[in-house]
Design an enzyme around this catalytic site. Structure first.
Site, PDB file in Angstrom:
ATOM      1  N   TYR A  56       0.854  -1.186   0.000  1.00 28.46           N
ATOM      2  CA  TYR A  56       0.000   0.000   0.000  1.00 28.46           C
ATOM      3  C   TYR A  56       0.886   1.231   0.000  1.00 28.46           C
ATOM      4  O   TYR A  56       1.356   1.699   1.024  1.00 28.46           O
ATOM      5  CB  TYR A  56      -0.922   0.025   1.223  1.00 28.46           C
ATOM      6  CG  TYR A  56      -1.912  -1.109   1.308  1.00 28.46           C
ATOM      7  CD1 TYR A  56      -2.230  -1.888   0.207  1.00 28.46           C
ATOM      8  CD2 TYR A  56      -2.547  -1.407   2.521  1.00 28.46           C
ATOM      9  CE1 TYR A  56      -3.145  -2.930   0.299  1.00 28.46           C
ATOM     10  CE2 TYR A  56      -3.465  -2.439   2.611  1.00 28.46           C
ATOM     11  CZ  TYR A  56      -3.755  -3.202   1.508  1.00 28.46           C
ATOM     12  OH  TYR A  56      -4.656  -4.232   1.612  1.00 28.46           O
ATOM     13  N   SER A 200     -13.357  -4.829   2.592  1.00 28.07           N
ATOM     14  CA  SER A 200     -14.358  -4.165   1.738  1.00 28.07           C
ATOM     15  C   SER A 200     -15.791  -4.498   2.136  1.00 28.07           C
ATOM     16  O   SER A 200     -16.638  -4.776   1.276  1.00 28.07           O
ATOM     17  CB  SER A 200     -14.133  -4.512   0.261  1.00 28.07           C
ATOM     18  OG  SER A 200     -12.897  -4.028  -0.183  1.00 28.07           O
ATOM     19  N   LEU A 202     -17.942  -2.523   2.942  1.00 30.29           N
ATOM     20  CA  LEU A 202     -18.794  -1.439   2.430  1.00 30.29           C
ATOM     21  C   LEU A 202     -18.825  -1.412   0.908  1.00 30.29           C
ATOM     22  O   LEU A 202     -19.178  -0.395   0.311  1.00 30.29           O
ATOM     23  CB  LEU A 202     -18.318  -0.090   2.981  1.00 30.29           C
ATOM     24  CG  LEU A 202     -18.320   0.018   4.508  1.00 30.29           C
ATOM     25  CD1 LEU A 202     -17.846   1.398   4.955  1.00 30.29           C
ATOM     26  CD2 LEU A 202     -19.703  -0.277   5.063  1.00 30.29           C
ATOM     27  N   GLY A 205     -17.058   1.418  -0.921  1.00 32.05           N
ATOM     28  CA  GLY A 205     -17.663   2.736  -0.798  1.00 32.05           C
ATOM     29  C   GLY A 205     -19.075   2.838  -1.312  1.00 32.05           C
ATOM     30  O   GLY A 205     -19.733   3.872  -1.126  1.00 32.05           O
ATOM     31  N   SER A 208     -22.517   3.187   1.510  1.00 29.22           N
ATOM     32  CA  SER A 208     -22.197   4.306   2.385  1.00 29.22           C
ATOM     33  C   SER A 208     -23.179   5.440   2.130  1.00 29.22           C
ATOM     34  O   SER A 208     -24.062   5.333   1.271  1.00 29.22           O
ATOM     35  CB  SER A 208     -20.759   4.790   2.138  1.00 29.22           C
ATOM     36  OG  SER A 208     -20.666   5.442   0.878  1.00 29.22           O
TER      37      SER A 208
END
Length: 327
Positions: A56, A200, A202, A205, A208
């Site tokens: 990352y 993940s 969510l 994204g 949300s």
């Protein structure tokens, strides 16, 4: 926040962890101060489990956490990962040489001499599972790591690895729109006493408060490579998800909070790690462990978002190269 056990012999950690990939800018620009405010808010709300990886950034997310740990000494459980390379010739490397080299960099960036949970980010089919677990076992014996984990692997791989040396945790994408782990991995982890860590939760994204518009996304946003975010599939997916959003809001919950609560509700050994880069977004879901569903809620959510509702795959074919697919 409520706690859950990180594997049969692991520590108690917060029922919800924090995924730290976005500190490296995967979802948009960020900076050290913003990331540190998010980390401060997380521990203030009782989050004790933090997940990152050497790729990352690469290394940037680990550096952010390491710098933050110099000023915030709250007791936490760190997890990082190894195994993905930015090399098209060999994108995955589970060799002992690579793992032993990379852990030194992770330890330095995180500012520690011990990593409680060290994952193999993706399995390298060129390295036998027995050899891989042997390498990880030596890191445990040396004190550099507390336990090992596996990411995006099959139940069969888990059973092979666990027979060599008990595995602490398995990480896989799991959410209302990504349900493949229900076809064996959720069951295998529960049977073996291995924590299941959904990333993940969510839906990158989508689940949300935000109203995503793919036409306004940064062209570098990696979600645009995912078939579910294509111009054809994304509107179809949102047509399914919007009624779910309306329902959970009518129940007094945030969309993100309800999505994470659904994951927590599936099994007691699940410890989801939603990701965010801001304290503001964290506030949308940090109390999800307090949400309780009735049987009517479960039935309505199943009606609105039935298994397999999503249009498009969760990864592109390029991204799927190193993911073990078992069904």
């Amino acid at each position: 926040m409520k706690t859950r056990k990180l594997g049969a012999n692991g520590p108690d950690v917060s029922a919800i962890g924090l995924g730290c990939m976005s500190f490296a800018g995967f979802f948009g620009a960020t900076d050290m101060a913003t990331s540190h405010r998010c980390l401060d808010a997380a521990v203030d709300h009782g989050i004790t489990f933090f997940d990152t990886a050497n790729v990352y950034g690469p290394g940037l997310s680990e550096e952010v956490i390491g710098a933050w740990r110099k000023t915030n000494k709250a007791p936490i459980t760190l997890a990082t990962k190894v195994g993905i390379r930015r090399d098209p010739e060999r994108p995955v490397d589970n060799s002992a040489d690579h793992i032993n080299e990379q852990i030194e960099g992770s330890l330095k960036r995180l500012g520690t001499d011990h990593i409680p949970l060290y994952y193999i980010h993706r399995r390298d089919p060129a390295v036998p599972v027995e050899d891989l677990v042997g390498t990880l076992g030596r890191l445990i014996d040396s004190g550099k790591i507390g336990g090992y984990g596996l990411s995006e692997i099959s139940p069969a791989t888990l059973r092979l690895a666990h027979a060599e040396r008990p595995c602490t945790a398995v990480q896989s994408e799991y959410s209302l729109w990504s349900r493949m782990p229900e076809l064996g991995l959720v069951q295998a982890t529960a049977e073996l006493g291995v924590a299941f860590v959904p990333f993940s939760p969510l839906a990158r994204g989508v689940l949300s408060e935000a109203s995503l518009d793919i036409s306004n996304m940064n062209p570098a946003d990696y979600r645009l490579q995912i078939p579910r975010f294509s111009p054809e599939n994304f509107p179809r997916n949102m047509a399914m998800i919007d009624p779910f959003k309306s329902y959970v809001r009518s129940r007094g919950w945030t969309v993100a909070g309800a999505a994470i609560a659904w994951v927590l509700d599936q099994a007691p050994h699940m410890i989801p790690i939603p990701g965010t880069r801001t304290a503001e977004h964290l506030s949308e879901w940090v109390n999800a462990d307090q949400i309780s569903f009735t049987d009517d809620d479960r039935a309505e959510i199943d009606r609105l978002l039935p298994v397999g509702f999503a249009h498009g795959d969760r990864y592109s074919m390029q991204q799927l190269r190193s993911v073990e697919r078992y069904c």
